[in-house]
Design a protein around this motif. Structure first.
Motif, mmCIF file in Angstrom:
data_model
loop_
_atom_site.group_PDB
_atom_site.id
_atom_site.type_symbol
_atom_site.label_atom_id
_atom_site.label_comp_id
_atom_site.label_asym_id
_atom_site.label_seq_id
_atom_site.Cartn_x
_atom_site.Cartn_y
_atom_site.Cartn_z
ATOM 1 N N THR A 94 32.729 -5.532 -12.820
ATOM 2 C CA THR A 94 33.046 -5.253 -14.228
ATOM 3 C C THR A 94 34.469 -5.662 -14.575
ATOM 4 O O THR A 94 34.716 -6.334 -15.583
ATOM 5 C CB THR A 94 32.849 -3.757 -14.530
ATOM 6 N N GLY A 95 35.441 -5.277 -13.736
ATOM 7 C CA GLY A 95 36.838 -5.609 -14.000
ATOM 8 C C GLY A 95 37.112 -7.092 -13.911
ATOM 9 O O GLY A 95 37.817 -7.663 -14.740
ATOM 10 N N VAL A 96 36.575 -7.744 -12.884
ATOM 11 C CA VAL A 96 36.821 -9.173 -12.704
ATOM 12 C C VAL A 96 36.204 -9.982 -13.830
ATOM 13 O O VAL A 96 36.804 -10.949 -14.323
ATOM 14 C CB VAL A 96 36.272 -9.642 -11.344
ATOM 15 N N VAL A 97 35.025 -9.588 -14.277
ATOM 16 C CA VAL A 97 34.375 -10.290 -15.392
ATOM 17 C C VAL A 97 35.232 -10.183 -16.662
ATOM 18 O O VAL A 97 35.377 -11.160 -17.408
ATOM 19 C CB VAL A 97 32.959 -9.729 -15.636
ATOM 20 N N GLU A 98 35.827 -9.019 -16.894
ATOM 21 C CA GLU A 98 36.688 -8.843 -18.065
ATOM 22 C C GLU A 98 37.906 -9.762 -17.995
ATOM 23 O O GLU A 98 38.336 -10.321 -19.008
ATOM 24 C CB GLU A 98 37.134 -7.387 -18.172
#
Length: 604
Positions: free
Chosen positions: A201-205
Motif C-alpha cells: 500500500t505504501g510503496v504503491v502510493e
C-alpha cells in the motif's frame, strides 16, 4: 599585521560565506567559527549538512541545533553512532532494538518502558526538524526506533522539496510513506531497507505520487512488499535508474514489470531466491542502458539468463556474481563476448566457473580495471596469465581462497598489468616469493598490498616490494616467514606508508620497529598483535618519530608491558585508539587517556 583586522574590514559577508562553504572538513569549519562573533554567526548560515548520532536527550538536542543552523538542506540521523557519553549506558539492554510487536503494544498503551532511557529521536524531534528546515532536500533516518508514521507525515507536509529519503530500519508505516508520495513530488531516492511495517500500500502510493521523479529505490527484508509494488513501479516510475532488491517475496512477475516499464535502468542489485532466467532475460532485452549488475545467491539463475545480459546490455561496466551455483564458464563467456566495456568483475563462490570463463574475460574485456576472485577453486594460473596479457589497464586485483592460483598467475599479472596499484591476496597458499618479487619488479605504481596468511611469502618478497614500490598500505598478517629483513626493506623503501598490519609475525623484533620509526613518519595505523618478540624498546623507537599515529593494536604481545602502553599514549598526540589487554593499563595511563583505550576483554 597585529592590531588590524583586514579580513573583516574588507571582505563582505557574502564572500566569507562562500569561503566557509568551500572548507572541506568539519574541524576547519569549527576552527573558523571561534575566531570572532561575526565568523561564528556566518558559520551558522553556511552549514548545509548536519550529522546526528545517538544522545541521551535527542529531541532536546534537535531543538538546539535547529536554532543555531538555519540553512540546512541535508540531515543524517544515525542511531548506530554513539556519543562517547553514551557508550557505557548503551552496552546494556537499551541498545537492543525492540521488536515490532513490542513497539505496537507500547503505542497502543500510550506509554514507554520507564526503566529504559531512550536515546532515539522521536516523532516530536522529527517534527521539529521538518518545521525548522523546510528546504530540506536529503533526510536519512537510520535505525531510528521511535520514529513512526506520525512524524513522517508531519515532515513530509513541511519538507516538500525532499529529494532523498533513507528510512533504513525505521518503523514508519504505510500512512507515513503515503504522505511522502502525496507531498514530496521531487523525491528521487528512496531507501526502504528493513522497514518491517511497510506493505504494498505504501510503496504503491509513492509510485503514484513520485513516479515522474523517482530514480532510485532500495527494498530489503520487507515481508509485506511483493510483486504488486514492483508492478506499480514499472507502471509509473519511467525514470527509475537504480533498483536494489533483497526479498524472498519478489518473483519474476515483479521484476518483469520493472524491466519492461523502466527502460533507462542503469543499476540493478538482486538477492531474490525466486527470480529465474525469465526475469533476467527481460532485463537483457529491455534495459539496454544497464551499467551495473549484482546478483547474489540466485539459485534459479543459469547461463541462459547471463547470456541474455551479455547479448543485450552492451553498456555493462560492473558485474558481481555471488553464490550463483548454477553458472558456468559458458555464462561468463557470453558476458565477455557481449560486454566489451566491462571494467569491474567480481566472482564470489560460483564454484562452476573455472579457468576458461575467466580466460574469455582476459581476451575480450580490455577495459577491465578491477578483478575480484573469491573462493574460486576451479580458476587456475592460465586465467590470470590471460588477464595479464589482455587487460593492460587493470588497477586492482583481489584473491581469496583460490587454491588453483600460484606464482605463475601472479607473474602473468605483474608483467602485463603495469598500472596495478592494489593487490589483495588472502589464504592463497600456492602464491610465494616468486610472484610477489615479480610484482615489485614490474608494478611500480603499487601503493596497497595485502598478503594475509600467505605462508610461502617471506622476506625476499618484501625486499623486492621495498625496492620497487612506494606503498601507502601494507598487510602481511599471518605470513610466518616474514621477519626483520622484510619489514626493514619496507621501512627504508616506503616513506609514504600510513597503515601497517604485521600481526602474528613470530619472527619480527625490535630492530624492525626501530627502522619503521625512522623511515615511516607518516604512519597512522599499526597492528602488531600476537608479535611475541616485540617489546617496549621497539615500541619506544616506533613512536619516537611517528607523531601522526592514530591507532595501535597490540594484544597478546607478552614483551610489551604497561610501560610500552604508556609510551604510545604519551608519545602520540593524535592517538585515538589503543587496543590492549586491560591488565597492561596503569591507573595513571587510564586517567590520562582512558577514552582512547579499548580492551580485548570486557568485564562481565
Amino acid at each position: 599585521m597585529r592590531g588590524h583586522d583586514r579580513i573583516n574590514t574588507y571582505l563582505p559577508d557574502e564572500l566569507l560565506l562562500e569561503i566557509f562553504r568551500r572548507l572541506d572538513s568539519k574541524p576547519s569549519r569549527d576552527a573558523c567559527s571561534v575566531v570572532c562573533k561575526r565568523w561564528f554567526n556566518l558559520d551558522r548560515l553556511s552549514r548545509s549538512t548536519l550529522r546526528i548520532g545517538a544522545s541521551s536527550s535527542p529531541d532536546h538536542f534537535v531543538k538546539l541545533i535547529t536554532r543555531r543552523f538555519v540553512n540546512v538542506k541535508t540531515v543524517y540521523v544515525d542511531e548506530r553512532l554513539l556519543l562517547p557519553a553514551q557508550l557505557g549506558r548503551r552496552l546494556g539492554s537499551e541498545s537492543i532494538r525492540p521488536s515490532p510487536k513490542l513497539r505496537k503494544v507500547k503505542e497502543k498503551a500510550g506509554t514507554e518502558d520507564s526503566g529504559i532511557e531512550t536515546s532515539c529521536i522521536s516523532d516530536a524531534g522529527l517534527s521539529v526538524l521538518g518545521e525548522s528546515f523546510t528546504q530540506l532536500e536529503k533526510l536519512s533516518l537510520i535505525w531510528c526506533n521511535n520514529v513512526s508514521s506520525g512524524g513522517m507525515v508531519s515532515t513530509a507536509q513541511k519538507c516538500r522539496s525532499l529529494k532523498c529519503l533513507d528510512l533504513q530500519g525505521c518503523y514508519v508505516g504505510n500512512l507515513g510513506l503515503a504522505a511522502v508520495g502525496q507531498c514530496c513530488k521531487q523525491l528521487e531516492d528512496l531507501n526502504l531497507r528493513f522497514c518491517e511495517d511497510l506493505s504494498d500500500t505504501g510503496v504503491v502510493e509513492v509510485a503514484l505520487g513520485c513516479g515522474k521523479s523517482l530514480k532510485a529505490l532500495g527494498v530489503a527484508a520487507c515481508a509485506k512488499i511483493t510483486d504488486i509494488s514492483l508492478e506499480a513501479v514499472g507502471l509509473h516510475c519511467k525514470s527509475l535508474e537504480t533498483l536494489s532488491l533483497d526479498s524472498e517475496y519478489i518473483s519474476d512477475k515483479g521484476l518483469l514489470a520493472v524491466a519492461k516499464g523502466c527502460p533507462i535502468l542503469k543499476v540493478l542489485k538482486l538477492q531474490c531466491i525466486n527470480v529465474t532466467d525469465e526475469a533476467l532475460a527481460a532485463v537483457g532485452t529491455c534495459c539496454l542502458s544497464l551499467e551495473l549488475l549484482a546478483l547474489y545467491n540466485l539459485q534459479k539463475f543459469t547461463d541462459r539468463g547471463l547470456s541474455a545480459i551479455g547479448s543485450g546490455c552492451k553498456k555493462l561496466k560492473s558485474l558481481t556474481l555471488s553464490d550463483c551455483y548454477s553458472l558456468s564458464d559458458k555464462g561468463l563467456e557470453a558476458i565477455a563476448t557481449g560486454c566489451k566495456e566491462l571494467t569491474h568483475l567480481e566472482v564470489n563462490g560460483c564454484h562452476n566457473i573455472g579457468t576458461m570463463g575467466l580466460e574469455s574475460i582476459g581476451k575480450s574485456c580490455e577495459q577491465l580495471t578491477e578483478l575480484a576472485l573469491l573462493f574460486c577453486q576451479k580458476i587456475g594460473n592460465n586465467a590470470l596469465i590471460e588477464v595479464g596479457s589482455g587487460c593492460k589497464f587493470l588497477q586492482a586485483l583481489h584473491l581469496v581462497d583460490c587454491s588453483g592460483i600460484g606464482d605463475d598467475g601472479i607473474c602473468g599479472i605483474a608483467r602485463g598489468c603495469r598500472k596495478l596499484n592494489k593487490l589483495h591476496i588472502r589464504r592463497c597458499y600456492e602464491i610465494g616469493n616468486k610472484g610477489i618479487v615479480a610484482i615489485g619488479e614490474y608494478c611500480k605504481s603499487l601503493t596497497d598490498l595485502s598478503l594475509q596468511f600467505c605462508d610461502r611469502v617471506g622476506d625476499e618478497a618484501l625486499v623486492s616490494i621495498g625496492h620497487g614500490c612506494s606503498l601507502h598500505h601494507l598487510n602481511v598478517s599471518g605470513c610466518h616467514q616474514i621477519g626483520d629483513a622484510g619489514i626493514i626493506a619496507i621501512a627504508r623503501g616506503c616513506p609514504q606508508l600510513s597503515s601497517l598490519d604485521i600481526s602474528v609475525l613470530q619472527n619480527l623484533g625490535d630492530m624492525a620497529m626501530a627502522e619503521l620509526g625512522e623511515g615511516c613518519p607518516l604512519l597512522k595505523e599499526v597492528l602488531l598483535s600476537y608479535c611475541r618478540q616485540i617489546s617496549d624498546v621497539g615500541i619506544t623507537h616506533l613512536v619516537k618519530n611517528c607523531n601522526l599515529l592514530e591507532s595501535c593494536q597490540m594484544v597478546y604481545c607478552p614483551a610489551i608491558t604497561a610501560a610500552g602502553v604508556a609510551t604510545v599514549v604519551s608519545g602520540c598526540p593524535n592517538v585515538k585508539k589503543v587496543l590492549v589487554e586491560k591488565w597492561k593499563v596503569s591507573q595513571r595511563t587510564k586517567r590520562r587517556a582512558g577514552s582512547v583505550i579499548a580492551y580485548l576483554c570486557m568485564d562481565l
